[in-house]
Design an enzyme around this catalytic site. Structure first.
Site, short mmCIF file in Angstrom:
data_model
loop_
_atom_site.label_atom_id
_atom_site.label_comp_id
_atom_site.label_asym_id
_atom_site.label_seq_id
_atom_site.Cartn_x
_atom_site.Cartn_y
_atom_site.Cartn_z
N HIS A 164 -39.92 21.31 -6.27
CA HIS A 164 -40.11 19.97 -5.67
C HIS A 164 -41.56 19.51 -5.71
CE1 HIS A 164 -35.98 19.86 -4.39
NE2 HIS A 164 -36.10 20.93 -3.62
N ASP A 289 -29.12 28.61 -3.93
CA ASP A 289 -28.61 27.82 -2.80
C ASP A 289 -27.37 27.02 -3.19
OD1 ASP A 289 -30.33 26.35 -4.40
OD2 ASP A 289 -31.58 25.61 -2.77
C1 SP5 Z 1 -36.67 24.86 -3.03
C2 SP5 Z 1 -35.58 24.25 -2.19
O1 SP5 Z 1 -34.42 24.68 -2.27
N1 SP5 Z 1 -35.93 23.31 -1.31
C3 SP5 Z 1 -34.97 22.66 -0.50
C4 SP5 Z 1 -35.56 21.81 0.56
C5 SP5 Z 1 -34.52 21.10 1.35
N2 SP5 Z 1 -35.03 20.60 2.57
C6 SP5 Z 1 -34.30 19.56 3.25
C7 SP5 Z 1 -32.88 19.87 3.51
C8 SP5 Z 1 -32.29 18.79 4.37
C9 SP5 Z 1 -30.81 18.81 4.38
N3 SP5 Z 1 -30.21 19.64 5.41
C10 SP5 Z 1 -28.81 19.79 5.18
C11 SP5 Z 1 -28.16 20.83 6.06
C12 SP5 Z 1 -26.73 21.00 5.60
N4 SP5 Z 1 -25.98 21.89 6.45
ZN ZN Z 2 -32.85 24.17 -3.45
#
Ligand code: SP5
Ligand code: ZN
Length: 351
Positions: A164, A289
């Protein structure tokens, strides 16, 4: 397969992140790296070595100098101004409102960081730099193997992750773009054309931005459709690059609920397009992930998918640097990463 990892990468360990209106425990933990190390040992995948201290050279090859300075000094400045808790941005510049480059730390935080969930604390700089060194060292090893006529592969156990992060922007737990650094290092090592294949659940918006106008690095990604998943604003199929890089960005956004079979068909389709493009070396942004039980996943992949993902990637038959990205089901992350590396190694040596 050789793994590169530095213990300094554990020095970044923020306690919490802002997520959907709440503070929650920071998901991108040092324990993730330890899980992957344990998975590699359990699977008998080969040696783990520390990276070379390469200074800021490899990061300056893909990041702006002012951004690198900001990351190096942010924590010390923040602690003086705000106290002993991690730094997060408060406001973001929106160009439709008019903007001027920031003159103080809080302005710089919003300027250089695109989300509210990526902390800078003590050790962030050291860990992010060591993570970048792991990527560059793995790429140097693979380049050396390729020069000697041996097609080789190495795994950079990068954390914090990188895909990112753009040339002058952090976010999504990422500070330096380790995959871009590996790709650039492979270019320096003699590969005329490099393909980056990103299998993390999230779109690698930083990698896409870094290589957007370049024809020498293909960026190909399959990921959760940004209409429902982070990073929300890019990773759509109509984003294909610009200028000399037109056609050298491939995005395959996927719906929720992808199972093993559907995912592997999509990956095979993407890899056919990558093969048709032609490349001399490969960088894999390896996020797990996508796992059904991952807290950030909306897919339904089982553990059985991961060796097959590794084998599919090995099918390109290219000198390869695999770079760790996401994966937050900490226990399973190590097993799933080791499964990708095992599947890759088996198919690679057989092919
Ligand atoms: C490298 C990488 O995998 N970064 C991911 C960063 C994500 N950060 C924000 C996630 C926000 C969404 N949360 C969703 C929860 C679903 N249960
Ligand atoms: Zn990711």
């Amino acid at each position: 397969m050789l793994t590169i990892f530095s213990p300094d990468q554990r020095l970044h360990a923020p306690e919490s992140e802002f997520s959907r209106g709440r503070m929650i425990p920071y998901r991108e933990t040092p324990a993730r790296a330890d899980s992957v190390l344990a998975g590699i040992v359990a699977a008998g995948l080969g040696p783990v070595e520390t990276p070379e201290d390469l200074g800021t050279g490899p990061v300056l090859a893909v990041h702006d100098a002012a951004y690198v300075d900001f990351l190096q000094t942010c924590w010390t400045r923040w602690r003086v101004e705000q106290g002993d808790h991690p730094a997060f941005p408060t406001a973001w510049p929106l160009d439709r409102l008019g903007q001027a480059p920031p003159r103080g730390l809080e302005g710089e935080l919003g300027w250089y960081c695109f989300d509210s969930g990526t902390a800078i604390g003590p050790g962030t700089w050291e860990a992010a730099l060591a993570s970048a060194h792991s990527a560059a060292t793995a790429a140097m090893r693979v380049s050396a193997g390729a020069t000697e006529g041996l097609v080789g592969a190495a795994f950079a156990l990068c954390r914090p992750p990188g895909h990112h992060a753009a040339a002058a922007m952090m976010g999504g737990y990422c500070y330096f773009n380790n995959a871009a650094i590996a790709a650039q290092t492979l270019r320096h090592g003699g590969a005329a054309k490099v393909a980056v294949v990103d299998v993390d659940f999230h779109h690698g918006n930083g990698t896409q931005a870094i290589f957007w106008t370049r024809a020498d690095v293909l960026v190909a990604s399959l990921h959760a459709d940004p209409s429902y998943a982070f990073p929300y604003y890019c990773g759509f199929a109509d984003e294909t690059g610009a200028g000399p890089g037109e056609g050298a960005t491939l995005n395959m956004p996927l719906p929720k609920g992808m199972d093993d079979a559907a995912y592997l068909v999509a990956l095979a389709t993407l890899l056919r397009r990558v093969a048709a493009h032609g490349a001399d070396a490969l960088v894999v942004s390896l996020g797990v992930d996508t796992f059904g039980k991952d807290p950030l996943s909306a897919f339904a992949l089982s553990a059985g998918a991961y060796p097959r993902i590794g084998a599919a990637l090995a099918g390109l038959g290219l000198p390869t640097v695999l770079v760790m990205e996401g994966g937050y089901a900490t226990e399973a992350t190590g097993r799933n990463v080791a499964a990708v590396l095992g599947g890759f190694t088996e198919a690679f040596t057989m092919g």
